[in-house]
Structures are given as structure tokens and as C-alpha cells.
Design an enzyme around this catalytic site. Structure first.
Site, PDB file in Angstrom:
ATOM      1  N   LYS A 290       0.916  -1.090  -0.069  1.00 53.45           N
ATOM      2  CA  LYS A 290      -0.130   0.002  -0.235  1.00 53.45           C
ATOM      3  C   LYS A 290       0.859   1.145   0.005  1.00 53.45           C
ATOM      4  O   LYS A 290       2.060   1.531   0.029  1.00 53.45           O
ATOM      5  CB  LYS A 290      -1.083   0.105   0.876  1.00 53.45           C
TER       6      LYS A 290
ATOM      7  N   TYR B 100      14.849  30.818   5.629  1.00 49.08           N
ATOM      8  CA  TYR B 100      14.144  31.815   5.998  1.00 49.08           C
ATOM      9  C   TYR B 100      14.135  32.600   7.611  1.00 49.08           C
ATOM     10  O   TYR B 100      14.577  31.628   8.215  1.00 49.08           O
ATOM     11  CB  TYR B 100      12.741  31.479   5.691  1.00 49.08           C
TER      12      TYR B 100
HETATM   13  C1  LIG Z   1      -0.568  -1.568   6.739  1.00 45.07           C
HETATM   14  C2  LIG Z   1      -1.027  -2.751   7.667  1.00 45.07           C
HETATM   15  C3  LIG Z   1      -0.358  -4.019   8.035  1.00 45.07           C
HETATM   16  C4  LIG Z   1       1.546  -3.853   7.541  1.00 45.07           C
HETATM   17  O1  LIG Z   1       1.533  -3.484   8.428  1.00 45.07           O
HETATM   18  P1  LIG Z   1       3.343  -3.571   8.926  1.00 45.07           P
HETATM   19  O2  LIG Z   1       3.684  -3.360  10.079  1.00 45.07           O
HETATM   20  O3  LIG Z   1       3.806  -2.618   7.812  1.00 45.07           O
HETATM   21  O4  LIG Z   1       3.654  -4.321   8.627  1.00 45.07           O
HETATM   22  C5  LIG Z   1      -0.612  -5.602   7.976  1.00 45.07           C
HETATM   23  N1  LIG Z   1      -2.271  -5.248   7.999  1.00 45.07           N
HETATM   24  C6  LIG Z   1      -3.160  -4.314   8.002  1.00 45.07           C
HETATM   25  C7  LIG Z   1      -4.748  -4.405   8.000  1.00 45.07           C
HETATM   26  C8  LIG Z   1      -2.651  -3.196   7.941  1.00 45.07           C
HETATM   27  O5  LIG Z   1      -3.373  -1.856   7.228  1.00 45.07           O
END
Ligand SMILES: *Cc1c(COP(=O)(O)O)cnc(C)c1O
Length: 368
Positions: free
Chosen positions: A40, A263
Site C-alpha cells: 500500500k 528564511y
Molecule cells: C498496513 C497493514 C499491515 C502491514 O503492517 P506492517 O506493520 O507494515 O507490517 C498489515 N495489516 C493491515 C491491516 C495493515 O493495515
């Protein structure tokens, strides 16, 4: 937005490190467990398509947060199962059926709305989300979850999986984790139909609560070589950070004592100093709170002086360097190293946020 290719600023992604990390995890969990790569948010800033294409032979599927991220993978030719972890809008359902993308069902209200528009769900595959104590999305008791399963099956959907997500698997204190696990098991035991794939493990759970690995793991942060706990818990095995952030000096000058930089004129030189300018700023994800942190040049730490601008930062150099000299913002230079966790500590945040915030303006360059 197009990446700015004609600038020395770039994120270099070592795809072989991501493959190595997945193989490391695979070597430490039972062989029968399915491994899903969580890609993601553009694979945590690493690039969802190149990462997925590179590791597709090592994993059983991919997890994303929404339909657009899933469609991006399908358009790139990724054929493995893809699970959307979040709540999808109803208009995503026909696309999911058409592209064989697995949806998460997290409430009866959502399902009822869907069924009122689309009573026939033939061709749809879903996983049921259980809220065992994270408090975001999911069914909170067996009865509602079972009702959803029955209605989905009656409408022709395949209920392939059921899962939960832990809130504190990366912490030293296991009490909330243990409570969530027992709640999850209790909810599972109250179901008349148990879906075949049961999963609960993100990276932290896979690393530090291996007793909780059911029949699939969802691996995010760890495959990118990052410790999901920051520094709280030690990694039980080695992983390699996959991302480095690099740039170069584009301007070098001497300033007199009393001269100001940036700045707000927040920095005043107290002697004759050499200041270098680097073409990266908060619009690249190098946020303003990086003022006072270091970059690496020629194996040495150089402090960021003056404010971080939108497109530029200024650093104090130990000597004059030629234009084009490499600058490392995350990664190695000589014997020195800056990690995403170091950056996160400076900002009071987590390494996840550091890599996700590297903006689309920064081109990603891939190393195999
Ligand atoms: C993002 C996510 C993961 C992965 O989490 P990590 O800590 O990066 O391994 C797994 N399960 C769900 C539901 C998530 O939203």
C-alpha cells in the site's frame, strides 16, 4: 505529478534487499504459511509496481489499502491475489469482481447497502475483518460476523479469509496484544463457518509473536528492511534497508561571521563558514523539522543550518567541496549511516512515515 528527473535528488531502491528480507522472514516461519507483501501507499514509498514485479515469485499475494492501488498492480500485470485491507466504496465492487481483487468486509451496514444495490455477488471474493481491539474497522462479535458470512455466501460471494490487526505488537508490554488475541480466538470459535485463510500478523506480530502466525502473514515495514518498533524491540534476524535518499551539492560558498542563512534568518554564522545548498526540501518530504539534523557528505556528518525550504536545504560543510558532490540523506556514506529510524526519531515519528512522505517529485531509481 511528474518526478523531477533532472535534479540530483533521488531515492535509490535496492530491490534485491526487499527480496532478501522476504527470504529471511520465510526462513523463520513455517513453510505452510502464506506470505502477503503489503505494498500500500506505493509500497511505503518504494514504488508499488517495481517492488511487486520483483517479489511476486516470493509471495502468495499482495495487500493494498484501496481499489486504485489494486488496479495499478493489475494494470502492471501482477496476477497474484490482491487483498484490499480497508473499506472499499461500493463502486469498487464490480471492478473487484472483474479484476479478481479480494475485498474486506468490515460491517453489516456496508454489506446491507451493497446488497440493496447488487444482490448477486457471484465472482466476488472477500475476507472478513474482525475488530479484536484495534478499534478502527471490523466486526466486534461472532454473531454479526457470522451473519455477514451467511449473507455473503447466500449472495454468491466466496468468503475466503478472516483476519484481525493488532494495535501493540511492536511494544514491549504484551497485555493488550494478549487480550486482542484471545478476543480474536473467541470470535472465531463462535462462528458456524470458519473461512479457510485466518490471518492476524503484520510485520511486528510475525517478528515478535510468532506463536500468533495462523495461516498467512501480512508483511509491510519489515520487507523494506525497517524495524517496525523503531528501537523498542531488537530484530530477531538481519534485514537490509532497501531505500536510500541521495542528492548532491549544487551551490557552495563561504560566508563571513554574522551572515544569515535561510528564511527567518534563523541561522547566524559565528565565523567564516562554508555553506552548501542541496536541492531538496519539504515538498520532497524532507520536512521543516529536519533543521538541525545532519546529512552525510564524504563520510562526514554535516548539520542542516537555517530553515528547510520547499525546494532547498543548506548545510555547513567542513571544507569546500566541488559542485555535484554526493549528499546522503538516508543511507551510508563511508562509515557513517543515517537510517529512516534516525530521521523518525528527530521528527518524533515512526520510520513508516519517513519513507511514505518522500514525495512523487523524487524519482525512484532501482537497483537489482
Ligand atoms: C498496513 C497493514 C499491515 C502491514 O503492517 P506492517 O506493520 O507494515 O507490517 C498489515 N495489516 C493491515 C491491516 C495493515 O493495515
Amino acid at each position: 505529478m511528474k518526478a523531477s528527473l533532472h535534479r540530483p535528488t533521488k531515492a535509490v531502491i535496492d530491490l534485491s534487499a526487499i527480496a532478501f528480507n522476504i527470504e529471511q522472514i520465510a526462513a523463520h516461519i513455517p513453510q505452510s504459511v502464506q506470505k502477503w507483501a503489503v505494498v500500500k501507499a506505493n509500497a511505503y514509498g518504494h514504488g508499488a509496481i517495481p517492488v511487486s514485479q520483483h517479489v511476486q515469485g516470493l509471495v502468495d499475494g499482495f495487500c493494498v489499502s484501496n481499489i486504485d492501488e489494486a488496479l495499478e498492480l493489475r494494470e502492471a500485470g501482477i496476477a497474484k491475489p490482491i487483498l484490499i485491507l480497508g473499506v472499499s466504496s461500493l463502486e469498487a465492487v464490480p471492478l473487484a469482481i472483474q479484476q479478481q481483487i479480494t475485498l474486506t468486509v468490515a460491517s453489516l451496514a456496508w454489506l446491507e447497502e451493497l446488497l440493496s444495490q447488487q444482490p448477486n455477488l457471484t465472482g466476488l471474493t472477500v475476507h472478513i475483518k474482525i475488530d479484536s481491539g484495534m478499534g478502527r474497522i471490523g466486526f466486534r462479535d461472532s454473531q454479526e460476523a457470522q451473519q455477514a458470512i451467511s449473507r455473503l455466501q447466500a449472495a454468491g460471494a466466496v468468503v475466503e479469509g478472516i483476519f484481525t490487526h493488532f494495535a501493540t505488537a511492536d511494544e514491549r508490554d504484551a497485555s493488550h496484544f494478549v487480550a486482542q488475541l484471545s478476543r480474536f480466538k473467541e470470535i472465531l470459535s463462535g462462528l458456524a463457518f470458519l473461512p479457510p485463510i485466518v490471518h492476524a500478523s503484520n510485520s511486528a506480530t510475525t517478528l515478535w509473536h510468532s506463536e500468533t502466525i495462523m495461516n498467512a502473514v501480512r508483511l509491510g515495514d519489515i520487507i523494506y528492511g525497517l524495524n517496525p518498533s523503531g528501537r523498542v524491540l531488537d530484530l530477531p534476524y538481519e534485514v537490509k534497508p532497501a531505500l536510500s535518499l541521495e542528492s548532491a551539492l549544487v551551490h557552495v560558498k563561504e560566508i563571513q561571521a554574522g551572515a544569515h542563512v535561510g528564511y527567518g534568518a534563523t541561522y547566524t554564522s559565528d565565523s567564516l563558514q562554508i555553506i552548501g545548498t542541496i536541492p531538496l526540501g519539504y515538498a520532497d518530504g524532507w520536512t521543516r523539522d529536519m533543521q538541525g539534523f545532519d546529512v552525510l557528505i564524504d563520510g562526514q556528518r554535516c548539520p542542516i543550518v537555517g530553515r528547510v525550504s520547499m525546494d532547498q536545504i543548506t548545510v555547513r560543510l567542513p571544507q569546500v567541496y566541488p559542485l555535484g558532490t554526493q549528499v546522503v540523506l538516508i543511507g551510508n556514506s563511508g562509515a557513517e549511516l543515517i537510517t529512516a529510524t534516525d530521521v523518525a526519531d528527530k521528527r518524533g515519528t515512526i520510520n513508516y512515515e519517513v519513507v511514505c512522505l518522500i514525495s512523487d517529485r523524487v524519482p525512484r531509481e532501482y537497483k537489482k
